[in-house]
Write a protein that holds these residues in place. Sequence first.
Motif, PDB file in Angstrom:
ATOM      1  N   THR A  46      -8.421  39.777  70.797  1.00  0.00           N
ATOM      2  CA  THR A  46      -7.424  40.223  69.934  1.00  0.00           C
ATOM      3  C   THR A  46      -6.508  38.997  69.720  1.00  0.00           C
ATOM      4  O   THR A  46      -5.472  38.982  70.573  1.00  0.00           O
ATOM      5  CB  THR A  46      -6.822  41.610  69.955  1.00  0.00           C
ATOM      6  OG1 THR A  46      -7.651  42.531  70.154  1.00  0.00           O
ATOM      7  CG2 THR A  46      -5.919  41.721  68.608  1.00  0.00           C
ATOM      8  N   GLU A  47      -6.315  38.364  68.627  1.00  0.00           N
ATOM      9  CA  GLU A  47      -5.141  37.222  68.433  1.00  0.00           C
ATOM     10  C   GLU A  47      -3.993  38.021  68.187  1.00  0.00           C
ATOM     11  O   GLU A  47      -3.961  38.876  67.585  1.00  0.00           O
ATOM     12  CB  GLU A  47      -5.974  36.456  67.565  1.00  0.00           C
ATOM     13  CG  GLU A  47      -4.921  35.065  67.342  1.00  0.00           C
ATOM     14  CD  GLU A  47      -5.128  34.073  66.333  1.00  0.00           C
ATOM     15  OE1 GLU A  47      -4.647  32.966  66.321  1.00  0.00           O
ATOM     16  OE2 GLU A  47      -6.315  34.258  65.597  1.00  0.00           O
ATOM     17  N   VAL A  48      -2.885  37.221  68.672  1.00  0.00           N
ATOM     18  CA  VAL A  48      -1.401  37.674  68.158  1.00  0.00           C
ATOM     19  C   VAL A  48      -1.376  37.660  66.512  1.00  0.00           C
ATOM     20  O   VAL A  48      -1.917  36.817  65.979  1.00  0.00           O
ATOM     21  CB  VAL A  48      -0.512  36.546  68.768  1.00  0.00           C
ATOM     22  CG1 VAL A  48       0.830  36.299  68.262  1.00  0.00           C
ATOM     23  CG2 VAL A  48      -0.545  36.485  70.289  1.00  0.00           C
ATOM     24  N   THR A  49      -0.544  38.373  66.021  1.00  0.00           N
ATOM     25  CA  THR A  49      -0.564  38.750  64.596  1.00  0.00           C
ATOM     26  C   THR A  49       1.137  38.562  64.431  1.00  0.00           C
ATOM     27  O   THR A  49       1.846  38.970  65.278  1.00  0.00           O
ATOM     28  CB  THR A  49      -0.992  39.810  63.988  1.00  0.00           C
ATOM     29  OG1 THR A  49      -0.512  41.144  64.774  1.00  0.00           O
ATOM     30  CG2 THR A  49      -2.598  39.989  64.155  1.00  0.00           C
ATOM     31  N   ASN A  50       1.255  38.086  63.378  1.00  0.00           N
ATOM     32  CA  ASN A  50       2.845  38.096  62.963  1.00  0.00           C
ATOM     33  C   ASN A  50       3.486  39.000  62.344  1.00  0.00           C
ATOM     34  O   ASN A  50       2.662  39.984  61.625  1.00  0.00           O
ATOM     35  CB  ASN A  50       3.059  36.880  61.912  1.00  0.00           C
ATOM     36  CG  ASN A  50       2.901  35.455  62.520  1.00  0.00           C
ATOM     37  OD1 ASN A  50       3.609  34.998  63.372  1.00  0.00           O
ATOM     38  ND2 ASN A  50       2.077  34.669  61.909  1.00  0.00           N
ATOM     39  N   SER A  51       4.555  39.357  62.747  1.00  0.00           N
ATOM     40  CA  SER A  51       5.437  40.517  62.314  1.00  0.00           C
ATOM     41  C   SER A  51       6.922  40.372  62.463  1.00  0.00           C
ATOM     42  O   SER A  51       7.181  39.432  63.131  1.00  0.00           O
ATOM     43  CB  SER A  51       5.030  41.770  63.251  1.00  0.00           C
ATOM     44  OG  SER A  51       5.534  41.606  64.508  1.00  0.00           O
ATOM     45  N   GLY A  52       7.711  40.661  61.387  1.00  0.00           N
ATOM     46  CA  GLY A  52       8.912  40.926  61.597  1.00  0.00           C
ATOM     47  C   GLY A  52       9.502  39.466  61.099  1.00  0.00           C
ATOM     48  O   GLY A  52      10.738  39.016  61.601  1.00  0.00           O
ATOM     49  N   GLY A  53       8.716  38.701  60.547  1.00  0.00           N
ATOM     50  CA  GLY A  53       9.053  37.321  60.152  1.00  0.00           C
ATOM     51  C   GLY A  53       8.727  36.065  60.954  1.00  0.00           C
ATOM     52  O   GLY A  53       9.109  34.879  60.686  1.00  0.00           O
ATOM     53  N   SER A  54       7.951  36.580  62.089  1.00  0.00           N
ATOM     54  CA  SER A  54       7.521  35.442  62.787  1.00  0.00           C
ATOM     55  C   SER A  54       6.422  34.537  62.215  1.00  0.00           C
ATOM     56  O   SER A  54       5.915  34.925  61.125  1.00  0.00           O
ATOM     57  CB  SER A  54       6.757  36.081  64.250  1.00  0.00           C
ATOM     58  OG  SER A  54       5.564  36.791  63.841  1.00  0.00           O
ATOM     59  N   THR A  55       6.223  33.389  62.778  1.00  0.00           N
ATOM     60  CA  THR A  55       5.394  32.377  62.100  1.00  0.00           C
ATOM     61  C   THR A  55       4.165  31.756  63.172  1.00  0.00           C
ATOM     62  O   THR A  55       4.054  30.726  63.017  1.00  0.00           O
ATOM     63  CB  THR A  55       6.022  31.246  61.475  1.00  0.00           C
ATOM     64  OG1 THR A  55       7.112  30.732  62.811  1.00  0.00           O
ATOM     65  CG2 THR A  55       7.121  31.853  60.599  1.00  0.00           C
ATOM     66  N   TYR A  56       3.807  32.684  64.276  1.00  0.00           N
ATOM     67  CA  TYR A  56       2.842  32.184  64.995  1.00  0.00           C
ATOM     68  C   TYR A  56       1.751  31.611  64.227  1.00  0.00           C
ATOM     69  O   TYR A  56       1.429  32.086  63.151  1.00  0.00           O
ATOM     70  CB  TYR A  56       2.375  33.466  65.803  1.00  0.00           C
ATOM     71  CG  TYR A  56       1.035  33.116  66.522  1.00  0.00           C
ATOM     72  CD1 TYR A  56       0.962  32.642  67.852  1.00  0.00           C
ATOM     73  CD2 TYR A  56      -0.056  33.575  65.826  1.00  0.00           C
ATOM     74  CE1 TYR A  56      -0.177  32.164  68.235  1.00  0.00           C
ATOM     75  CE2 TYR A  56      -1.311  33.228  66.417  1.00  0.00           C
ATOM     76  CZ  TYR A  56      -1.504  32.687  67.781  1.00  0.00           C
ATOM     77  OH  TYR A  56      -2.726  32.295  68.203  1.00  0.00           O
ATOM     78  N   ALA A  57       1.068  30.536  64.971  1.00  0.00           N
ATOM     79  CA  ALA A  57       0.031  29.926  64.485  1.00  0.00           C
ATOM     80  C   ALA A  57      -0.821  29.260  65.308  1.00  0.00           C
ATOM     81  O   ALA A  57      -0.023  28.840  66.498  1.00  0.00           O
ATOM     82  CB  ALA A  57       0.274  28.758  63.217  1.00  0.00           C
ATOM     83  N   SER A  58      -2.169  29.234  65.423  1.00  0.00           N
ATOM     84  CA  SER A  58      -2.892  28.518  66.644  1.00  0.00           C
ATOM     85  C   SER A  58      -2.310  26.999  66.835  1.00  0.00           C
ATOM     86  O   SER A  58      -1.779  26.326  65.638  1.00  0.00           O
ATOM     87  CB  SER A  58      -4.308  28.621  66.575  1.00  0.00           C
ATOM     88  OG  SER A  58      -4.813  28.030  65.169  1.00  0.00           O
TER      89      SER A  58
END
Length: 131
Positions: A46-58
């Motif tokens: 399960t990949e990290v998903t963005n929430s709360g304004g985060s901008t995670y990207a591979s």
Amino acid sequence: MADNLTDTAENLVLDWINGVGSPTRPTTPLKCRLMTANGSDSAGGTEVTNSGGSTYASQNVTVGAASGGATSNTGALTFTNMPAVTVVGVEIWDSAGSPVRLWHGPLAANKTTNLGDTFEIPVGDLDLSIG
């Protein structure tokens, strides 16, 4: 990540070494994805998903030439503006139109991030080996 090739990658390597068929080389750049639940040889995590304004990207990952059956990342992998999450592992995918998962593995220790944190894998800390 010793012996953490996916079933798909294992088949590609075996076909290439044994001269069977025409295995397709992975499409570069390879991508490192952070996981909140680890996968297996046959199923993705399960990949990290963005929430709360985060901008995670591979992130793009490059590795050096293999030596002794192993290699590691040649550049730091920096994931900025992370969500509040616990990262337990990584997966390496190619960047084809329909990406192919190649590697999977747990972190040495889980890492919890807060919203906005940076998560980094330093140069040489993402180890890939066969065996």
